[in-house]
Design a protein around this motif. Structure first.
Motif: not given
Length: 100
Positions: A52-74
């Motif tokens: 959640g901290q990484l997502e809030a900082r804009g470093l990762i995002s999710r393409t679905g509901r689960g965390w296994s769908t996370c991708v790195l944000v360029e």
């Protein structure tokens, strides 16, 4: 006055490394439990907090509901103020490019 973003913690760096390695090796992100095992967190809620901290900082995002769908944000290159083109895409307002 702009505040400089805080640097990532060692744990956040480790979580990003696990995500990066999983995407390279398997083509998708790891599960929460896999991340926990690889970075030494036994509590899944601790892993979710870090994600959640990484997502809030804009470093990762999710393409679905689960965390296994996370991708790195360029990361976008830093833009310097005052160096913008007034015309779209470096051409004129009619889409024409300047002659070489």
């Amino acid at each position: 006055m702009r505040r400089e973003p805080r640097p990532l913690t060692a744990r956040q760096e480790a979580v990003l490394g696990v995500i990066r390695a999983s995407i390279v090796e398997r083509g998708h992100g790891p599960t929460v439990r896999e991340i926990g095992t690889r970075v030494g967190l036994s509590s899944t809620s601790s892993v979710v907090h870090q994600l959640g901290q990484l997502e809030a900082r804009g470093l990762i995002s999710r393409t679905g509901r689960g965390w296994s769908t996370c991708v790195l944000v360029e990361e976008q290159p830093a833009r310097r103020p005052g160096l913008r083109s007034r015309c779209p895409a470096g051409g004129d307002w009619y889409g024409r490019r300047p002659a070489p």
